[in-house]
Design a protein around this motif. Structure first.
Motif, PDB file in Angstrom:
ATOM      1  N   LEU A 123       0.840  -1.197   0.000  1.00  0.00           N
ATOM      2  CA  LEU A 123       0.000   0.000   0.000  1.00  0.00           C
ATOM      3  C   LEU A 123       0.881   1.254   0.000  1.00  0.00           C
ATOM      4  CD1 LEU A 123      -2.749  -0.945   2.629  1.00  0.00           C
ATOM      5  CD2 LEU A 123      -3.021  -0.764   0.153  1.00  0.00           C
ATOM      6  N   PRO A 124       0.482   2.309  -0.721  1.00  0.00           N
ATOM      7  CA  PRO A 124       1.311   3.528  -0.816  1.00  0.00           C
ATOM      8  C   PRO A 124       1.195   4.411   0.418  1.00  0.00           C
ATOM      9  CG  PRO A 124      -0.694   3.825  -2.077  1.00  0.00           C
ATOM     10  CD  PRO A 124      -0.734   2.402  -1.553  1.00  0.00           C
ATOM     11  N   ALA A 125       1.577   3.876   1.571  1.00  0.00           N
ATOM     12  CA  ALA A 125       1.485   4.627   2.826  1.00  0.00           C
ATOM     13  C   ALA A 125       2.700   4.293   3.678  1.00  0.00           C
ATOM     14  CB  ALA A 125       0.194   4.270   3.567  1.00  0.00           C
ATOM     15  N   LEU A 126       3.137   5.248   4.468  1.00  0.00           N
ATOM     16  CA  LEU A 126       4.277   5.040   5.363  1.00  0.00           C
ATOM     17  C   LEU A 126       3.811   4.420   6.675  1.00  0.00           C
ATOM     18  CD1 LEU A 126       6.020   8.475   4.769  1.00  0.00           C
ATOM     19  CD2 LEU A 126       6.779   6.254   3.922  1.00  0.00           C
ATOM     20  N   PRO A 127       4.624   3.562   7.306  1.00  0.00           N
ATOM     21  CA  PRO A 127       5.986   3.188   6.950  1.00  0.00           C
ATOM     22  C   PRO A 127       6.060   1.930   6.089  1.00  0.00           C
ATOM     23  CG  PRO A 127       5.481   2.305   9.106  1.00  0.00           C
ATOM     24  CD  PRO A 127       4.216   2.982   8.613  1.00  0.00           C
ATOM     25  N   LEU A 128       5.037   1.630   5.324  1.00  0.00           N
ATOM     26  CA  LEU A 128       4.978   0.405   4.543  1.00  0.00           C
ATOM     27  C   LEU A 128       5.925   0.485   3.353  1.00  0.00           C
ATOM     28  CD1 LEU A 128       1.102  -0.094   4.589  1.00  0.00           C
ATOM     29  CD2 LEU A 128       2.812  -0.880   6.238  1.00  0.00           C
ATOM     30  N   ASP A 129       6.214  -0.674   2.767  1.00  0.00           N
ATOM     31  CA  ASP A 129       7.188  -0.737   1.677  1.00  0.00           C
ATOM     32  C   ASP A 129       6.715   0.030   0.453  1.00  0.00           C
ATOM     33  OD1 ASP A 129       8.814  -2.397   3.257  1.00  0.00           O
ATOM     34  OD2 ASP A 129       7.632  -4.151   2.689  1.00  0.00           O
ATOM     35  N   GLY A 130       5.428  -0.052   0.143  1.00  0.00           N
ATOM     36  CA  GLY A 130       4.908   0.714  -0.986  1.00  0.00           C
ATOM     37  C   GLY A 130       5.086   2.206  -0.783  1.00  0.00           C
ATOM     38  N   GLY A 131       4.874   2.669   0.452  1.00  0.00           N
ATOM     39  CA  GLY A 131       5.097   4.070   0.770  1.00  0.00           C
ATOM     40  C   GLY A 131       6.558   4.456   0.661  1.00  0.00           C
ATOM     41  N   ARG A 132       7.468   3.559   1.063  1.00  0.00           N
ATOM     42  CA  ARG A 132       8.907   3.824   0.968  1.00  0.00           C
ATOM     43  C   ARG A 132       9.334   3.992  -0.491  1.00  0.00           C
ATOM     44  NH1 ARG A 132      10.609   5.919   5.469  1.00  0.00           N
ATOM     45  NH2 ARG A 132       9.911   4.728   7.267  1.00  0.00           N
ATOM     46  N   ALA A 149       4.549  15.220   2.647  1.00  0.00           N
ATOM     47  CA  ALA A 149       3.208  15.800   2.783  1.00  0.00           C
ATOM     48  C   ALA A 149       2.196  15.027   1.932  1.00  0.00           C
ATOM     49  CB  ALA A 149       3.235  17.268   2.370  1.00  0.00           C
ATOM     50  N   ILE A 150       2.588  14.669   0.707  1.00  0.00           N
ATOM     51  CA  ILE A 150       1.693  13.897  -0.170  1.00  0.00           C
ATOM     52  C   ILE A 150       1.387  12.542   0.447  1.00  0.00           C
ATOM     53  CG2 ILE A 150       1.520  12.742  -2.404  1.00  0.00           C
ATOM     54  CD1 ILE A 150       3.197  15.049  -3.568  1.00  0.00           C
ATOM     55  N   LEU A 151       2.436  11.849   0.885  1.00  0.00           N
ATOM     56  CA  LEU A 151       2.235  10.524   1.466  1.00  0.00           C
ATOM     57  C   LEU A 151       1.523  10.604   2.814  1.00  0.00           C
ATOM     58  CD1 LEU A 151       5.534   8.709   0.514  1.00  0.00           C
ATOM     59  CD2 LEU A 151       3.231   7.992  -0.048  1.00  0.00           C
ATOM     60  N   GLY A 152       1.676  11.729   3.509  1.00  0.00           N
ATOM     61  CA  GLY A 152       0.956  11.896   4.765  1.00  0.00           C
ATOM     62  C   GLY A 152      -0.547  11.905   4.555  1.00  0.00           C
ATOM     63  N   ARG A 153      -0.987  12.617   3.517  1.00  0.00           N
ATOM     64  CA  ARG A 153      -2.432  12.660   3.228  1.00  0.00           C
ATOM     65  C   ARG A 153      -2.940  11.288   2.799  1.00  0.00           C
ATOM     66  NH1 ARG A 153      -0.761  17.716   1.020  1.00  0.00           N
ATOM     67  NH2 ARG A 153      -0.571  16.823  -1.066  1.00  0.00           N
ATOM     68  N   ARG A 192       5.603   9.874  12.326  1.00  0.00           N
ATOM     69  CA  ARG A 192       7.050   9.823  12.588  1.00  0.00           C
ATOM     70  C   ARG A 192       7.844  10.341  11.395  1.00  0.00           C
ATOM     71  NH1 ARG A 192       9.495   4.519  15.208  1.00  0.00           N
ATOM     72  NH2 ARG A 192       8.180   5.380  16.842  1.00  0.00           N
ATOM     73  N   GLU A 193       7.425   9.991  10.198  1.00  0.00           N
ATOM     74  CA  GLU A 193       8.132  10.460   9.003  1.00  0.00           C
ATOM     75  C   GLU A 193       8.022  11.978   8.887  1.00  0.00           C
ATOM     76  OE1 GLU A 193      10.752   9.542   6.085  1.00  0.00           O
ATOM     77  OE2 GLU A 193       9.691   8.034   7.274  1.00  0.00           O
TER      78      GLU A 193
END
Length: 285
Positions: A123-132, A149-153, A192-193
């Motif tokens: 999934l495109p979200a932190l702290p997941l691998d897709g987000g990384r 900021a983009i990934l935070g939303r 955290r990011e």
């Protein structure tokens, strides 16, 4: 390597024990262990060092050090190693099961856990691998703070969806603590990011001179900033893949002078992160 366990993981262990799901939890932890081991092996093969590892319910946050750790391709390889490991284990178990060499009541839960671990971490979200992976490429094109900021939303939206799914499952009298733990993992990882984005930018600025010496060249980017902009804001806007020249303007948008990354780094060390560009220019004169 220092290994830490996040309180969320301890809370999940306690909750699973109370609900009588300790067997499923042990299986999930075993799958998580192979997932993180794959990340560690990939990092070492890329010449990187894991200085610190913090275990979360559905993954981990690692402090990776070494040359090239901020290169998008290297980050993508290290991040993909975990989900790829789970998909390979899933494919191997299915093949062995169909051949009649693997059987037992644990096989189906093992396969489901590997599939869930792989898909969830992509999934495109932190702290997941897709987000990384997405963060690595966005950071190169947008800069650290806009990328986070983009990934935070996106991350908070995914966390809210998972929390809503937990409530819906509870409405239908289905206990799904794993969904709530997943939502908390994403929410905490995103926060955290955002908290460490400045430190990450400064670390990249500090190591860029070494990358320039090794590569022999870097593309040059020019950026414009007003005189009252802080040194931290400028550092967070730099792209890791190039060398920057900063044109400083006054409030009437007239040029006052020009700085580069070396001046910026020395200014941060001497004046601090909150100092404005104007003060750094005055110190240089």
């Amino acid at each position: 390597m220092a290994v830490f366990v996040h309180p969320l993981l301890l809370l999940l262990v306690a909750l699973a024990t109370v609900l009588g799901l300790s067997g499923q939890l042990l299986l999930l932890l075993a799958v998580l262990a192979t997932h993180e081991l794959a990340h560690l092996v990939a990092a070492r093969l890329c010449g990187l060092e894991i200085a610190r590892l913090e275990l979360l319910p559905y993954g981990a946050v690692a402090d990776i050090r070494g040359p090239g750790r901020r290169e998008p391709l290297v980050e993508a390889v290290v991040a993909l190693a975990g989900p790829l490991n789970n998909l390979l284990l899933l494919a191997l178990s299915i093949a062995l099961q169909q051949a009649g060499w693997l059987a037992g009541p644990w096989v189906a839960p093992f396969q489901a856990a590997n599939l869930a671990m792989a898909l969830f971490n992509l999934l495109p979200a932190l702290p997941l691998d897709g987000g990384r992976i997405l963060l690595a490429f966005l950071r190169r094109t947008r800069g650290p703070r806009p990328a986070v900021a983009i990934l935070g939303r996106v991350g908070r939206a995914v966390a809210l969806v998972l929390a809503g799914a937990t409530g819906a499952a509870l409405y239908w009298q289905v206990l799904a603590p794993h969904l709530l733990a997943a939502a908390a993992t994403i929410w905490v990882g995103t926060a955290r990011e955002e908290q460490w984005v400045g430190v990450t930018a400064l670390r990249a600025l500090w190591t860029k001179r070494g990358r320039l010496r090794r590569a022999g060249l870097l593309p040059v980017h020019r950026m414009v900033a007003l005189e009252h902009t802080s040194l931290q804001q400028v550092a967070e806007a730099l792209r890791p893949g190039g060398y920057h020249e900063i044109v400083v303007l006054d409030d009437r948008e007239r040029p006052l002078g020009q700085l580069d990354e070396v001046h910026l780094l020395h200014g941060i060390l001497r004046l601090g992160l909150d100092a404005p560009l104007r003060e750094l220019l005055e110190r240089r004169r």
